[in-house]
Design an enzyme around this catalytic site. Structure first.
Site, PDB file in Angstrom:
ATOM      1  N   CYS A  25       9.944  -6.464   3.103  1.00  0.00           N
ATOM      2  CA  CYS A  25       9.396  -5.110   3.002  1.00  0.00           C
ATOM      3  C   CYS A  25       9.921  -4.424   1.746  1.00  0.00           C
ATOM      4  O   CYS A  25      11.136  -4.285   1.563  1.00  0.00           O
ATOM      5  CB  CYS A  25       9.766  -4.294   4.236  1.00  0.00           C
ATOM      6  SG  CYS A  25       9.044  -2.635   4.224  1.00  0.00           S
TER       7      CYS A  25
ATOM      8  N   ASN B  45       2.805 -17.500   0.760  1.00  0.00           N
ATOM      9  CA  ASN B  45       1.983 -16.308   0.935  1.00  0.00           C
ATOM     10  C   ASN B  45       1.709 -15.683  -0.425  1.00  0.00           C
ATOM     11  O   ASN B  45       2.608 -15.559  -1.245  1.00  0.00           O
ATOM     12  CB  ASN B  45       2.702 -15.314   1.860  1.00  0.00           C
ATOM     13  CG  ASN B  45       2.045 -13.950   1.910  1.00  0.00           C
ATOM     14  OD1 ASN B  45       2.700 -12.937   1.747  1.00  0.00           O
ATOM     15  ND2 ASN B  45       0.749 -13.900   2.107  1.00  0.00           N
TER      16      ASN B  45
END
Length: 645
Positions: free
Chosen positions: A391, A492
């Site tokens: 994050c 990713n």
């Protein structure tokens, strides 16, 4: 629902006569006959929109009046980001790309659109009187409530048709489907089914969490062991796991003294829980011993990323339908879960269609993370627990969570090892390449994460500092596969087609996680599995949005609050969906994730409307599915780059 209009002639795009410029770098290459200008694009939508007043209004306002642009958006546009010509004698303003979040955006909660709300005791048809009596702030007069209630949005109620009973009764915005002649709420007994959603927050447990009367014996044992085994490091602050002011609940002490006596007997709570009133007995200690850890075999599977804002349960159901193999709930903050916050626990809900499901946790302190992991291990059904160390947002990073843990190895180790000891399900971790753009840390952390007990790691090929300004570094991800072995590594970043997925798998990763690609086109999972480009029609895309609204009404409710909450999340999703360019319009396949769409006229009105990046047009689409917006409705997307006036 029908396409919305007849086919738009291909030459209506304007071609070279329309003033459309040649393809630019970073712009999706669309066939010339579909290209147009910004002015012609909106003229077309406004003209066709006026022809169909029965389906949608001119803008978001039910009366057909254009909404005033929110102040925060207008200020941003007037600060030189519109690209307009400068006054004579002044330097021309350089068009800037808006970045970051609209932190000051006007945000109205769904409750603001329902001023006269009926008392829950009447909605739920409770035999007991309202507990608050004359002090209750809700209405107790059903007739008076019906005088001000907005009209129904349709003749069919999703909840009534699905479960045989609508718990919202007269407050449902589709109440005509299940109200009897005397206003009673009808129930089809033979249809009543148990909700297909699990992992709800037990009320008794919520009370215990709020009163801090839950003991975490396994977590405390793990933390004591970590404290004894800890190797002295450079930072004394990272030594003993302890709750600090940033992570503590209000009024909560730090250290072991925070633990109060346990609450009620285990029988009143979910099975498998350990809640006792006195010292732990030998039987309780046996129950606290970790079971054999379950395996997580998702090699080669398609993993839907735990997306913030749009990654809720209705969206996950859409992606499951199109082939997502693994799903994960939105990032939940450990401190809020330990305080029993209903909104945070809602992120843990699991639909019965999610066969491989995990939850993602965020936190910066070993004790809160370990205790939260033990709590979830006892109370909910999950296949794995993920730690979000990717994050990048300031709110999390400045408190020491998210990406900040990549620079806090001692704290990171205690969190991973502590959580791994209290979980009976596998523990996974999501990280980035590093914090700074040119300082990669992942290859050094991966062997340590493997030794600490992580079952799987997902690597996003960007640093925190980089955000989305450059393409993901798949070459570095390939290097990290070797560093992580034999621990599986998922990759990713920037996957928007089956070709992108194939190239990603050639790096040797165990699987791929799909994030923004699923927001732009949730049917991407089908394309990857079937190895094709799907030229999906606008009517098929609208059907997907219809399913989302139906799932949203099931999840958030069919009263005014539920309808407007569904609308809000639909609008946030539309701010991403508008970036998709239909396959049949592209000059070169596939569309790349870093290519923004130019102005183009689609093959029909609806396809053109779905290409609009104007928030008022997204509101228009929402009105086609959820009826007119309430008076004074405003919407500004979460991300600045997702809309313009």
């Amino acid at each position: 629902m029908a396409e919305g209009a007849a086919e738009a002639p291909a030459e209506s795009g304007g071609g070279g006569d329309s003033g459309a410029s040649a393809p630019e770098r970073g712009v999706a290459p669309i066939k010339p006959q579909y290209l147009t200008t910004k002015e012609q694009f909106h003229e077309f939508l406004e003209a066709r929109g006026q022809e169909k007043p029965s389906q949608e209004t001119e803008a978001g306002d039910p009366g057909g009046n254009d909404l005033v642009e929110p102040e925060a958006k207008r200020i941003r546009l007037e600060d030189g980001q519109t690209g307009e010509a400068a006054e004579p004698g002044e330097q021309p303003q350089v068009q800037k790309r808006a970045r970051g979040q609209n932190k000051g955006r006007p945000h109205m909660k769904p409750t603001h659109y329902d001023n006269n709300r009926l008392c829950p005791s009447l909605v739920q048809e409770s035999a007991a009187k309202c507990l608050f009596g004359d002090r209750c702030r809700f209405l107790h007069d059903v007739g008076r409530y019906l005088e001000t209630k907005p009209s129904d949005l349709g003749p069919r109620c999703v909840l009534f048709e699905t479960f045989g009973r609508c718990p919202y009764g007269v407050t449902c915005r589709f109440a005509g489907a299940h109200l009897g002649p005397d206003g009673q709420n009808l129930v089809r007994e033979e249809w009543v089914q148990a909700p297909p959603v699990r992992n709800g927050l037990d009320k008794a447990l919520q009370q215990l969490l709020r009163k801090r009367k839950v003991r975490f014996e396994r977590a405390e044992q793990a933390l004591r062991q970590l404290s004894r085994d800890r190797v002295p490091g450079p930072s004394p602050a990272a030594a003993v796991p302890k709750v600090t002011g940033a992570e503590s609940a209000p009024g909560q002490d730090s250290g072991d003294t925070q633990q109060a006596l346990p609450g009620p007997d285990a029988g009143a709570l979910p099975s498998g829980s350990v809640w006792t009133r006195g010292p732990l007995t030998d039987e309780d200690v046996v129950r606290l011993r970790p079971c054999e850890k379950r395996k997580l075999d998702i090699h080669g599977k398609l993993y839907l990323a735990p997306l913030t804002t749009c990654g809720n349960l209705p969206f996950r159901r859409i992606c499951k339908r199109f082939g997502a193999d693994v799903t994960c709930g939105e990032m939940a903050v450990c401190t809020n879960l330990l305080q029993g916050q209903t909104s945070e626990w809602a992120l843990l809900r699991r639909h019965q269609c999610e066969d491989v499901f995990g939850v993602q946790l965020e936190g910066a302190f070993p004790d809160t993370m370990a205790k939260c992991a033990e709590l979830l291990n006892r109370t909910i059904e999950v296949d794995f627990v993920d730690i979000n160390v990717g994050c990048p947002i300031d709110l999390v990073y400045k408190k020491g969570g998210g990406c900040a843990l990549m620079n806090r190895a001692a704290k990171f180790q205690q969190i991973v090892r502590g959580m791994n000891q209290v979980l009976d399900v596998p523990l996974t971790v999501k990280i980035r390449t590093g914090v700074q753009e040119r300082v990669n840390l992942a290859h050094r952390l991966l062997p340590e994460l493997r030794d600490w007990g992580a079952a799987l790691v997902t690597l996003h090929g960007r640093s925190r500092e980089q955000r989305y300004t450059k393409l993901a570094d798949w070459q570095y991800i390939e290097q990290c596969v070797t560093a992580a072995s034999p621990m599986p590594l998922f990759g990713n970043g920037d996957i928007l087609s089956y070709e992108d997925a194939n190239r990603a798998m050639q790096t040797g990763v165990a699987g791929i996680m799909i994030a923004r690609g699923a927001l732009l086109k949730p049917w991407l999972f089908t394309e990857i599995k079937e190895q094709r480009h799907w030229d999906i029609s606008s009517s098929e895309r609208l059907a997907i949005l219809q399913d989302f609204t139906r799932y949203g009404l099931e999840h958030w409710g069919s009263d005014t609050q539920g309808v407007e909450k569904t609308r809000r999340f639909l609008l946030e999703w539309l701010s991403f969906l508008c970036r998709y360019v239909p396959v049949g319009l592209l000059e070169r396949l596939p569309q790349r994730i870093n290519e923004r769409p130019p102005y183009y006229l689609g093959r029909n009105y609806l396809e053109t409307l779905m290409a609009s990046q104007k928030a008022a047009d997204w509101i228009r689409i929402s009105e086609m599915l959820l009826g007119p917006v309430p008076p004074n409705f405003v919407f500004l997307p979460k991300h600045k780059a997702n809309a313009y006036k």
